[in-house]
Design an enzyme around this catalytic site. Structure first.
Site, PDB file in Angstrom:
ATOM      1  N   GLY A 250      42.673  39.970  36.236  1.00 36.20           N
ATOM      2  CA  GLY A 250      42.510  41.211  35.490  1.00 36.20           C
ATOM      3  C   GLY A 250      42.796  42.434  36.337  1.00 36.20           C
ATOM      4  O   GLY A 250      43.426  43.398  35.867  1.00 36.20           O
ATOM      5  N   ASP A 251      42.355  42.401  37.590  1.00 35.79           N
ATOM      6  CA  ASP A 251      42.637  43.513  38.509  1.00 35.79           C
ATOM      7  C   ASP A 251      44.140  43.630  38.743  1.00 35.79           C
ATOM      8  O   ASP A 251      44.689  44.729  38.847  1.00 35.79           O
ATOM      9  CB  ASP A 251      41.931  43.281  39.850  1.00 35.79           C
ATOM     10  CG  ASP A 251      40.455  42.993  39.688  1.00 35.79           C
ATOM     11  OD1 ASP A 251      39.828  43.578  38.787  1.00 35.79           O
ATOM     12  OD2 ASP A 251      39.921  42.184  40.472  1.00 35.79           O
TER      13      ASP A 251
END
Length: 300
Positions: A250-251
């Site tokens: 996600g990052d």
């Protein structure tokens, strides 16, 4: 310039073993160390993509020094604040069939040390981008994201917030440039379970009505969706590959989106690049590299 904030950085100690037996002596098959936290992950992936950023946050003790050295070795520029009470976290990730995590608490951050961060952020100027990502440690006020965004409200700083539940909902009044919940987190915010693209889009629009400018929804193997401040909705699938690592995906998506958007100012391209970057991390043991991302882009 892009700035990231990681309030509670960590050393992730990943241990792989055939089987975990509770109450017994277990021996690892393989071990690895990663220097992370959501903001640091974003800065690391940005560096891998050829984009500079400054990683801000708090470090403490011998583990904090190791994080500083590790981040520097990755080529990431950092401007951490050293905390006097406690040590930076070690998060243990046990991978033995199923994955078990033991996350540390981290140091106690004083009001004076938090004020140091505020003063650094006061130096941001029009055109800068700030990424606020992850949970807030117990020693900090629960509204610290709101306080930061209120201080920057008079400047044209694009703020990206990657957080969950109330932490995210409470900052929407400050009109963040981008938020990135996943589909489960989106449903949690409104007390519902989302089953279809139509439902996901409906509730993403509610976040926009509350103040978010752009809303990206990640849906793991089902791809992603972006609702833009200019009224478009874009849907993106996922490339083919074997998922071996969910940590940092996600990052990485956030980093890929930022890297593309601020270079070309094209929302559809930014979503595609973000999706490819998140997948590149998911398909590898570490964080995405530019070569991996470029190979996956051809599948969209």
């Amino acid at each position: 310039m892009i700035y990231t904030v990681t309030f509670n950085p960590a050393i992730d100690y990943v241990v792989r073993m055939e089987k975990l037996e509770i109450g017994s002596v277990n021996r690892s098959r393989e071990e690895a160390l990663f220097y992370g936290g959501k903001g640091i992950n974003v800065s690391t992936v940005l560096k891998n993509l050829g984009v500079d950023s400054v990683a801000l946050g708090f470090v403490a003790g011998f583990t904090g020094k190791a994080i500083e050295e590790g981040v520097a070795a990755l080529g990431v520029k950092a401007d951490f604040i050293t905390v006097s009470d406690g040590v930076s976290r070690i998060n243990v990730k046990l991978k033995a069939g199923e994955e078990t995590e033991i996350n540390g608490k981290g140091p106690n951050i004083s009001d004076a040390e938090l004020e140091e961060l505020y003063k650094k952020l006061d130096g941001l100027t029009d055109g800068d981008c700030l990424v606020l990502a992850g949970a807030i440690p117990p020693s900090l006020p629960s509204d610290v994201y709101e306080k930061i965004m209120a201080r920057l409200a008079g400047k044209k700083v694009d703020i990206v917030v990657d957080a969950t539940k109330d932490l995210l909902l409470n900052v929407l009044k400050y009109h963040p440039f981008l938020i990135k919940p996943n589909n489960f987190e989106l449903g949690e915010m409104f007390g519902v379970t989302l089953h279809s693209d139509e439902e996901i889009e409906e509730y993403a629009k509610r976040l926009q009505a509350l103040g978010a400018r752009n809303v990206a929804i990640s849906m793991a193997g089902d791809g992603s969706m972006l609702l833009t401040e200019t009224g478009e909705t874009y849907r993106m699938g996922v490339p083919k590959g074997k998922v071996v690592n969910s940590v940092g995906a996600g990052d990485s998506m956030v980093a890929g989106f930022i890297a593309s958007y601020f270079a070309e100012h094209d929302y559809k391209k930014a979503l595609k690049y973000g999706a490819a970057t998140g997948s590149a991390t998911a398909f590898s043991e570490g964080l995405a590299t530019k070569d991996q991302v470029e190979k996956l882009l051809g599948q969209f």
